[in-house]
Design a protein around this motif. Structure first.
Motif, PDB file in Angstrom:
ATOM      1  N   GLY A   1       0.774  -1.228   0.000  1.00  0.00           N
ATOM      2  CA  GLY A   1       0.000   0.000   0.000  1.00  0.00           C
ATOM      3  C   GLY A   1       0.807   1.282   0.000  1.00  0.00           C
ATOM      4  O   GLY A   1       0.235   2.365   0.020  1.00  0.00           O
ATOM      5  N   PHE A   2       2.139   1.184  -0.040  1.00  0.00           N
ATOM      6  CA  PHE A   2       2.952   2.390  -0.088  1.00  0.00           C
ATOM      7  C   PHE A   2       4.252   2.102  -0.812  1.00  0.00           C
ATOM      8  O   PHE A   2       4.668   0.955  -0.950  1.00  0.00           O
ATOM      9  CB  PHE A   2       3.241   2.933   1.317  1.00  0.00           C
ATOM     10  CG  PHE A   2       4.069   2.009   2.164  1.00  0.00           C
ATOM     11  CD1 PHE A   2       5.434   2.164   2.255  1.00  0.00           C
ATOM     12  CD2 PHE A   2       3.480   0.982   2.875  1.00  0.00           C
ATOM     13  CE1 PHE A   2       6.199   1.305   3.037  1.00  0.00           C
ATOM     14  CE2 PHE A   2       4.225   0.119   3.664  1.00  0.00           C
ATOM     15  CZ  PHE A   2       5.590   0.285   3.746  1.00  0.00           C
ATOM     16  N   ARG A   3       4.869   3.163  -1.290  1.00  0.00           N
ATOM     17  CA  ARG A   3       6.134   3.024  -2.022  1.00  0.00           C
ATOM     18  C   ARG A   3       6.871   4.357  -1.987  1.00  0.00           C
ATOM     19  O   ARG A   3       6.273   5.415  -2.143  1.00  0.00           O
ATOM     20  CB  ARG A   3       5.852   2.647  -3.472  1.00  0.00           C
ATOM     21  CG  ARG A   3       7.116   2.600  -4.337  1.00  0.00           C
ATOM     22  CD  ARG A   3       6.818   2.284  -5.769  1.00  0.00           C
ATOM     23  NE  ARG A   3       6.342   0.904  -5.855  1.00  0.00           N
ATOM     24  CZ  ARG A   3       5.823   0.377  -6.945  1.00  0.00           C
ATOM     25  NH1 ARG A   3       5.706   1.095  -8.033  1.00  0.00           N
ATOM     26  NH2 ARG A   3       5.424  -0.872  -6.960  1.00  0.00           N
TER      27      ARG A   3
ATOM     28  N   ILE B   1      -1.755  -0.533   4.806  1.00  0.00           N
ATOM     29  CA  ILE B   1      -1.188   0.634   5.485  1.00  0.00           C
ATOM     30  C   ILE B   1      -1.379   1.912   4.669  1.00  0.00           C
ATOM     31  O   ILE B   1      -1.475   3.002   5.233  1.00  0.00           O
ATOM     32  CB  ILE B   1       0.294   0.393   5.855  1.00  0.00           C
ATOM     33  CG1 ILE B   1       0.775   1.389   6.923  1.00  0.00           C
ATOM     34  CG2 ILE B   1       1.173   0.468   4.630  1.00  0.00           C
ATOM     35  CD1 ILE B   1       0.192   1.142   8.267  1.00  0.00           C
ATOM     36  N   GLY B   2      -1.477   1.787   3.361  1.00  0.00           N
ATOM     37  CA  GLY B   2      -1.735   2.962   2.531  1.00  0.00           C
ATOM     38  C   GLY B   2      -3.037   3.646   2.896  1.00  0.00           C
ATOM     39  O   GLY B   2      -3.129   4.876   2.915  1.00  0.00           O
ATOM     40  N   TYR B   3      -4.048   2.860   3.222  1.00  0.00           N
ATOM     41  CA  TYR B   3      -5.334   3.441   3.618  1.00  0.00           C
ATOM     42  C   TYR B   3      -5.191   4.160   4.955  1.00  0.00           C
ATOM     43  O   TYR B   3      -5.772   5.223   5.156  1.00  0.00           O
ATOM     44  CB  TYR B   3      -6.418   2.372   3.678  1.00  0.00           C
ATOM     45  CG  TYR B   3      -7.766   2.964   3.975  1.00  0.00           C
ATOM     46  CD1 TYR B   3      -8.435   3.719   3.020  1.00  0.00           C
ATOM     47  CD2 TYR B   3      -8.358   2.812   5.222  1.00  0.00           C
ATOM     48  CE1 TYR B   3      -9.659   4.293   3.297  1.00  0.00           C
ATOM     49  CE2 TYR B   3      -9.577   3.379   5.506  1.00  0.00           C
ATOM     50  CZ  TYR B   3     -10.230   4.118   4.535  1.00  0.00           C
ATOM     51  OH  TYR B   3     -11.440   4.703   4.819  1.00  0.00           O
TER      52      TYR B   3
ATOM     53  N   GLY C   1      -5.530  -2.267  15.880  1.00  0.00           N
ATOM     54  CA  GLY C   1      -5.297  -3.539  15.185  1.00  0.00           C
ATOM     55  C   GLY C   1      -3.832  -3.725  14.830  1.00  0.00           C
ATOM     56  O   GLY C   1      -3.255  -4.802  15.030  1.00  0.00           O
ATOM     57  N   ILE C   2      -3.207  -2.678  14.315  1.00  0.00           N
ATOM     58  CA  ILE C   2      -1.783  -2.744  13.970  1.00  0.00           C
ATOM     59  C   ILE C   2      -0.956  -3.000  15.220  1.00  0.00           C
ATOM     60  O   ILE C   2      -0.029  -3.810  15.218  1.00  0.00           O
ATOM     61  CB  ILE C   2      -1.342  -1.439  13.260  1.00  0.00           C
ATOM     62  CG1 ILE C   2      -1.977  -1.353  11.876  1.00  0.00           C
ATOM     63  CG2 ILE C   2       0.182  -1.357  13.165  1.00  0.00           C
ATOM     64  CD1 ILE C   2      -1.842   0.006  11.212  1.00  0.00           C
ATOM     65  N   THR C   3      -1.298  -2.330  16.315  1.00  0.00           N
ATOM     66  CA  THR C   3      -0.580  -2.500  17.580  1.00  0.00           C
ATOM     67  C   THR C   3      -0.727  -3.923  18.097  1.00  0.00           C
ATOM     68  O   THR C   3       0.246  -4.530  18.562  1.00  0.00           O
ATOM     69  CB  THR C   3      -1.095  -1.489  18.623  1.00  0.00           C
ATOM     70  OG1 THR C   3      -0.882  -0.172  18.116  1.00  0.00           O
ATOM     71  CG2 THR C   3      -0.376  -1.642  19.952  1.00  0.00           C
ATOM     72  N   GLN C   4      -1.922  -4.490  18.012  1.00  0.00           N
ATOM     73  CA  GLN C   4      -2.138  -5.861  18.473  1.00  0.00           C
ATOM     74  C   GLN C   4      -1.307  -6.858  17.674  1.00  0.00           C
ATOM     75  O   GLN C   4      -0.719  -7.774  18.230  1.00  0.00           O
ATOM     76  CB  GLN C   4      -3.621  -6.222  18.416  1.00  0.00           C
ATOM     77  CG  GLN C   4      -4.439  -5.518  19.471  1.00  0.00           C
ATOM     78  CD  GLN C   4      -5.932  -5.745  19.310  1.00  0.00           C
ATOM     79  OE1 GLN C   4      -6.386  -6.256  18.289  1.00  0.00           O
ATOM     80  NE2 GLN C   4      -6.698  -5.351  20.313  1.00  0.00           N
TER      81      GLN C   4
END
Length: 169
Positions: free
Chosen positions: A46-48, A106-108, A138-141
């Motif tokens: 999702g990113f670059r 992660i882009g969102y 959610g990312i932290t979990q």
């Protein structure tokens, strides 16, 4: 769907995203370089990281003048690709972070953060803040679970555990 139906696909996808266009035959890469860029970003988390020079070449230009940059920003927006900084610089050596605005990755998250950081508060602000907080939890979990798994695989002295094969068939 049979093979002959593939040529009769609609011009627009059922979900938001770049328009479905002609495929150049190379591994299903869209012929439009901006759509191909958006697809590549979606498939790489999702990113670059990119630099302005690469984007200028994709636009078919030689230098990063203000009109070229405006055109690049429009092409990116048309393909639901966001960028940080929010205004692309005209210095061709500058690095920029491109991100997918619509892929569930992660882009969102970057897209929501950028919107909250650059837009005035409105009726959608509370919902976006709650959405961002939920995504960050959610990312932290996931991150905490990964750290716990790594810690469980270490011995008391901190060295990685080595499997001896005992008890395995």
């Amino acid at each position: 769907m049979n093979i002959s139906d593939q040529n009769n696909l609609p011009d627009q996808p059922a979900v938001p995203g770049p328009p479905v266009g002609p495929i150049d035959g190379r591994f299903g890469v869209p012929a439009d370089p901006w759509a191909a860029l958006a697809l590549g970003i979606s498939f790489t988390g999702g990113f670059r990281l990119s630099d302005i020079e690469q984007l200028v070449r994709t636009a078919g230009a030689q230098r990063a003048g203000s009109r070229v940059i405006e055109g690049i920003e429009q092409h990116l927006a048309d393909n639901l690709v966001g960028h940080l900084p929010g205004r692309l610089p005209t210095d061709s050596t500058c690095k920029v972070l491109l991100y997918s605005k619509n892929a569930p990755n992660i882009g969102y998250v970057l897209s929501v953060i950028h919107a909250l950081a650059t837009e005035d508060a409105n009726e959608d602000t509370n919902a976006r803040v709650h959405q961002l907080e939920s995504m960050l939890r959610g990312i932290t979990q996931v991150s905490q679970a990964q750290h716990m798994a790594v810690a469980a695989m270490r011995t008391a002295d901190g060295a990685p555990r080595v499997s001896t094969g005992a008890g395995q068939r």
